[in-house]
Write a protein that holds these residues in place. Structure first.
Motif, PDB file in Angstrom:
ATOM      1  N   TRP A 158      56.183  44.081  30.822  1.00 34.43           N
ATOM      2  CA  TRP A 158      56.330  45.605  31.067  1.00 34.43           C
ATOM      3  C   TRP A 158      55.041  46.232  31.498  1.00 34.43           C
ATOM      4  O   TRP A 158      55.146  47.218  32.514  1.00 34.43           O
ATOM      5  CB  TRP A 158      56.863  46.229  29.460  1.00 34.43           C
ATOM      6  N   SER A 159      54.076  45.945  30.832  1.00 31.31           N
ATOM      7  CA  SER A 159      52.692  46.336  31.188  1.00 31.31           C
ATOM      8  C   SER A 159      52.522  46.029  32.774  1.00 31.31           C
ATOM      9  O   SER A 159      51.908  47.398  33.563  1.00 31.31           O
ATOM     10  CB  SER A 159      51.646  46.015  30.469  1.00 31.31           C
ATOM     11  N   ASN A 160      52.635  45.015  33.331  1.00 27.98           N
ATOM     12  CA  ASN A 160      52.348  44.675  34.391  1.00 27.98           C
ATOM     13  C   ASN A 160      53.256  45.457  35.377  1.00 27.98           C
ATOM     14  O   ASN A 160      52.735  46.184  36.487  1.00 27.98           O
ATOM     15  CB  ASN A 160      52.618  43.155  34.619  1.00 27.98           C
ATOM     16  N   ARG A 161      54.491  45.650  35.090  1.00 33.86           N
ATOM     17  CA  ARG A 161      55.405  46.298  36.029  1.00 33.86           C
ATOM     18  C   ARG A 161      54.958  47.750  36.076  1.00 33.86           C
ATOM     19  O   ARG A 161      54.893  48.503  37.190  1.00 33.86           O
ATOM     20  CB  ARG A 161      56.918  46.424  35.673  1.00 33.86           C
ATOM     21  N   GLN A 166      51.681  49.280  41.985  1.00 32.68           N
ATOM     22  CA  GLN A 166      51.145  49.198  43.431  1.00 32.68           C
ATOM     23  C   GLN A 166      50.682  47.553  43.772  1.00 32.68           C
ATOM     24  O   GLN A 166      50.357  47.202  44.962  1.00 32.68           O
ATOM     25  CB  GLN A 166      49.667  50.053  43.631  1.00 32.68           C
ATOM     26  N   ASP A 167      50.882  46.612  43.054  1.00 34.38           N
ATOM     27  CA  ASP A 167      50.518  45.197  43.157  1.00 34.38           C
ATOM     28  C   ASP A 167      51.612  44.290  43.468  1.00 34.38           C
ATOM     29  O   ASP A 167      52.547  44.479  42.377  1.00 34.38           O
ATOM     30  CB  ASP A 167      49.512  44.608  41.962  1.00 34.38           C
ATOM     31  N   VAL A 172      56.685  42.655  40.102  1.00 34.06           N
ATOM     32  CA  VAL A 172      57.869  42.060  39.697  1.00 34.06           C
ATOM     33  C   VAL A 172      57.751  40.877  38.568  1.00 34.06           C
ATOM     34  O   VAL A 172      58.414  39.758  38.439  1.00 34.06           O
ATOM     35  CB  VAL A 172      58.404  41.047  40.861  1.00 34.06           C
ATOM     36  N   SER A 173      56.862  41.163  37.782  1.00 39.07           N
ATOM     37  CA  SER A 173      56.217  40.282  36.565  1.00 39.07           C
ATOM     38  C   SER A 173      57.509  39.873  35.544  1.00 39.07           C
ATOM     39  O   SER A 173      58.199  40.871  35.227  1.00 39.07           O
ATOM     40  CB  SER A 173      55.164  41.037  35.715  1.00 39.07           C
ATOM     41  N   ALA A 174      57.799  38.597  35.654  1.00 34.89           N
ATOM     42  CA  ALA A 174      58.678  38.264  34.556  1.00 34.89           C
ATOM     43  C   ALA A 174      58.339  36.710  34.123  1.00 34.89           C
ATOM     44  O   ALA A 174      58.889  35.902  34.434  1.00 34.89           O
ATOM     45  CB  ALA A 174      59.946  38.042  35.406  1.00 34.89           C
ATOM     46  N   THR A 175      57.376  37.091  33.170  1.00 32.20           N
ATOM     47  CA  THR A 175      56.937  35.615  32.510  1.00 32.20           C
ATOM     48  C   THR A 175      57.871  35.198  31.238  1.00 32.20           C
ATOM     49  O   THR A 175      57.524  34.018  30.833  1.00 32.20           O
ATOM     50  CB  THR A 175      55.288  35.784  32.377  1.00 32.20           C
ATOM     51  N   PHE A 252      53.531  52.742  23.530  1.00 32.45           N
ATOM     52  CA  PHE A 252      52.732  51.422  22.958  1.00 32.45           C
ATOM     53  C   PHE A 252      52.848  50.203  23.725  1.00 32.45           C
ATOM     54  O   PHE A 252      51.460  49.500  23.825  1.00 32.45           O
ATOM     55  CB  PHE A 252      53.259  50.979  21.500  1.00 32.45           C
ATOM     56  N   SER A 253      53.835  49.874  24.137  1.00 31.57           N
ATOM     57  CA  SER A 253      54.003  48.759  25.060  1.00 31.57           C
ATOM     58  C   SER A 253      52.856  48.662  26.193  1.00 31.57           C
ATOM     59  O   SER A 253      52.507  47.423  26.439  1.00 31.57           O
ATOM     60  CB  SER A 253      55.384  48.150  25.280  1.00 31.57           C
ATOM     61  N   VAL A 254      52.890  49.731  26.973  1.00 30.81           N
ATOM     62  CA  VAL A 254      52.080  49.578  28.082  1.00 30.81           C
ATOM     63  C   VAL A 254      50.535  50.226  27.710  1.00 30.81           C
ATOM     64  O   VAL A 254      49.835  49.506  27.940  1.00 30.81           O
ATOM     65  CB  VAL A 254      52.710  50.694  29.074  1.00 30.81           C
ATOM     66  N   ALA A 255      50.482  51.374  27.336  1.00 33.70           N
ATOM     67  CA  ALA A 255      49.097  52.022  27.031  1.00 33.70           C
ATOM     68  C   ALA A 255      48.422  51.176  25.920  1.00 33.70           C
ATOM     69  O   ALA A 255      47.006  51.397  26.236  1.00 33.70           O
ATOM     70  CB  ALA A 255      49.259  53.400  26.837  1.00 33.70           C
TER      71      ALA A 255
END
Length: 413
Positions: A158-161, A166-167, A172-175, A252-255
């Protein structure tokens, strides 16, 4: 300003030279891209401490406007984008979980995780330190917020997305492995969006993160029925509405994850780039607390935030309705505050950096972040000693987060 805004620029590094040129033309500049850039340390502090004049809520806190009025209404409900008194009310629900006393209760576990993560690679002689660094904030967040440990990989994605939109890789991070997560996580993963016409939906919208919101909803209901000692359970005890709970979980999950996840490898880049400073720290561990502050200043993970002016501010050249963007990566190298600002100096005192912001929105998790950084660098010093680059780092394509996707290092095992 175009070079500073172009996310492709940051694949090569933060354009500190261009930021310096802009700042020398004035600490506050109206730029062609349609906003006011605040580049000086004193001016950034002034903007951040006055939410009545510089609102987080009017236009939210990103340079780019939400696509629709409904999207704006949605993001305005997040803690990050609230103004007092509503911001004060919601923040008050969370403060106790992040006091030094509360953090001290889990400090031993944080240190144990740090030594376990670094110890797992110590005999190998090399690793991708960005991967090692990513797991400590995830383990800590799972503990503090009551997320099942096996689900922490979802927070990574979720943080990646959100941060890495812009990356092309991170968007599309899905690990997360569906076979290794909880039942509620598995159900949420079935809702994860897929690229449409080569693009992912905007992660700042509810429709762009359906898996996160499904998980947050299920977790909130579970905590209501099965409360524990964690932050999420405490929120449900305070009868927080489920939608409010979901928005807090997003934050919380992102920041709560992303700043530290990039601050840790960035700190190691600082040490490797200044071997004499690195060796001084190896020789004297009492320097570690100051070293962590200098790592944060020198790297500055979050590079900017936006406010919206509610009235004219003539001495700053700001007009009512202006987007006002504070640039932390400039303010933290302002020579009016930091002597030789481009130099990494682990003995720097005072070190009034703005990595965690300033004013009412000062980061709730700042103390927790510092404890984690001290723990993992203590482990690096004890278990790996002096490390060196083992290849070129791979930087995040983003003009918002100063990120590292990969950081290959080596040492004598």
């Amino acid at each position: 300003m175009q070079r500073v805004l172009d996310p492709e620029t940051y694949v090569r590094g933060v354009p500190y030279d261009r930021l310096r040129e802009l700042r020398e033309n004035g600490p506050v500049l109206r730029v062609e891209e349609g906003f006011v850039a605040v580049l000086g340390h004193a001016e950034v502090r002034r903007v951040l401490r006055d939410p009545k004049v510089f609102s987080s809520q009017l236009g939210a806190t990103q340079i780019r406007d939400p696509a629709t009025p409904e999207d704006l209404r949605y993001v305005r409900r997040m803690l990050l984008n609230l103004d007092p008194p509503e911001h004060t009310r919601m923040r008050g629900m969370l403060t106790k979980a992040f006091t030094p006393r509360a953090v001290a209760a889990i400090a031993d576990r944080i240190q144990a995780w740090a030594y376990e993560l670094v110890g797992a690679v110590a005999e190998d002689g090399e690793c991708d330190f960005a991967k090692v660094a990513a797991d400590l904030p995830l383990l800590t967040l799972a503990e503090v917020f009551g997320v099942p440990e096996q689900d922490r990989g979802l927070m990574f994605d979720w943080s990646n997305r959100v941060i890495g939109y812009q990356d092309p890789e991170y968007a599309v991070s899905a690990t997360a492995d569906p076979a290794r997560v909880s039942d509620m996580a598995r159900a949420a993963l079935e809702l994860a969006p897929k690229p449409q016409n080569g693009h992912m939906p905007d992660p700042r919208t509810r429709a762009g993160m359906p898996d996160l919101y499904a998980y947050a909803h299920a977790l909130g209901e579970y905590k209501r029925a099965n409360p524990g000692p964690d932050v999420m359970s405490n929120l449900m005890r305070q009868d927080v509405g489920i939608e409010e709970f979901e928005n807090l979980f997003w934050l919380f999950s992102v920041a709560g994850n992303e700043t530290l996840r990039n601050g840790i490898p960035g700190g190691l880049v600082a040490l490797m780039s200044h071997p004499e400073q690195y060796r001084a720290l190896l020789a004297d561990r009492s320097l570690l607390p100051d070293a962590v502050e200098e790592m944060l200043r020198w790297w500055t993970p979050v590079m900017h935030f936006r406010r919206t002016a509610t009235e004219d501010v003539p001495d700053l050249g700001v007009k009512r309705g202006d987007k006002v963007v504070v640039w932390f990566s400039s303010a933290n190298r302002d020579p009016a505050v930091f002597a030789e600002p481009d130099r990494f100096d682990l003995r720097r005192r005072p070190n009034d950096h703005l990595v965690f912001g300033h004013g009412p929105h000062f980061c709730l998790g700042a103390y927790l972040a510092r404890v984690q950084m001290r723990a993992i660098f203590g482990a690096v010093l004890d278990l790996l000693g002096e490390v060196r680059p083992a290849g070129e780092p791979v930087r995040l394509r983003s003009n918002f987060q100063n990120g590292l996707k990969r950081l290959p290092i080596r040492w004598r095992s």
